[in-house]
Enzyme design. Structure first.
Site, short mmCIF file in Angstrom:
data_model
loop_
_atom_site.label_atom_id
_atom_site.label_comp_id
_atom_site.label_asym_id
_atom_site.label_seq_id
_atom_site.Cartn_x
_atom_site.Cartn_y
_atom_site.Cartn_z
N GLU A 1 0.81 -1.38 0.25
CA GLU A 1 0.08 0.00 0.03
C GLU A 1 0.89 1.45 0.02
O GLU A 1 0.15 2.44 0.19
CB GLU A 1 -1.33 0.02 1.09
CG GLU A 1 -2.22 -1.14 1.08
CD GLU A 1 -2.75 -1.14 2.79
OE1 GLU A 1 -3.78 -1.75 1.73
OE2 GLU A 1 -2.64 -0.74 3.67
N ASP B 1 -11.27 -6.26 -2.18
CA ASP B 1 -12.91 -7.06 -2.73
C ASP B 1 -13.88 -7.24 -2.25
O ASP B 1 -13.80 -6.04 -1.43
CB ASP B 1 -12.43 -8.25 -1.36
CG ASP B 1 -11.61 -8.14 0.14
OD1 ASP B 1 -12.96 -7.98 0.50
OD2 ASP B 1 -10.68 -7.36 0.10
#
Length: 233
Positions: free
Chosen positions: A12, A197
């Site tokens: 990230e 997701d």
């Protein structure tokens, strides 16, 4: 102006870190903070580690050592809003814990004792994020982001969270702790995450496959926000 940017995992932060000019690194207590300039703005990029304790400790170190004027939490999240797909953006209007429960003493679900029920994101930063979303022509939702020390995978925890927080847009593991610390320091914050997701029984498979996609999208957003801030002076 100095902007604090927080991501939990290597995936990230790596794209942002590699683009920081005049980069210096501070490593302490399992956290890493990278300082320098990015898109014309002084930045302090924190890799906090995963979960609420790591996020709270890292955010405290960031605010104490670097004293940013504002904080943006970046990274990935599981989408619960029906319109969200992998790669879409979620912007926080507020963040809450989904795994705190002191309702026996009259508090709301997710409310920590002695704290507000939600930690509210800064309206100017929300507007900045949404302006960049329009420029980049991304699909996005503004809404509630709920945090807890669990990866939400399967029908039972998903149903529990939706029952307690009907307006929840996304779930992840750090944002509420970051918002909590920013609230205590009176530092404006916003959470801008990309969906890795869609929370269901196969969430873990989707997360592993699409984390890189989410990281690229969230990095795109951070860079656009920094560029806009630099243009504003």
């Amino acid at each position: 102006m100095k902007v604090g940017i927080i991501g939990a995992m290597e995936e990230e932060v790596t794209l942002l870190r590699d683009r920081i000019e005049n980069r210096q690194t501070l490593a302490r207590a399992g956290c890493e903070i990278y300082t320098g300039q990015l898109n014309g703005i002084d930045v302090a990029l924190l890799k906090s580690g995963i979960g609420k304790v790591a996020a709270a400790m890292g955010t405290t170190l960031l605010l104490e050592h670097c004293q940013p004027d504002l904080v943006i939490n970046t990274g990935s999240a599981g989408g619960l809003a029906s319109s969200l797909k992998v790669g879409d953006i979620v912007v926080s209007n507020e963040v809450r814990y989904h795994d705190a429960d002191v309702t026996a003493f009259g508090y709301e679900p997710g409310q920590m004792a002695g704290c507000p029920a939600a930690f509210v994101a800064d309206e100017d930063l929300i507007a900045l994020a949404e302006n960049c979303i329009q420029q980049l022509k991304l699909n996005a939702v503004r809404g509630l982001i709920c945090s807890g020390d669990a990866f939400i995978n399967g029908a039972e925890p998903l149903a529990r969270i939706r029952a307690a927080f009907p307006t929840v847009a996304a779930v992840e593991m750090e944002a509420a702790a970051i918002g909590h610390v920013c609230y205590l320091f009176n530092t404006p914050f916003v959470v801008v995450r990309a969906i890795s997701d869609v929370a269901d029984q196969a969430s873990h498979l989707s997360f592993e496959e699409f984390l890189v996609v989410a990281a690229k999208q969230s990095t795109l957003m951070i860079e656009a926000m920094l560029t806009t801030l630099a243009q504003r002076g």
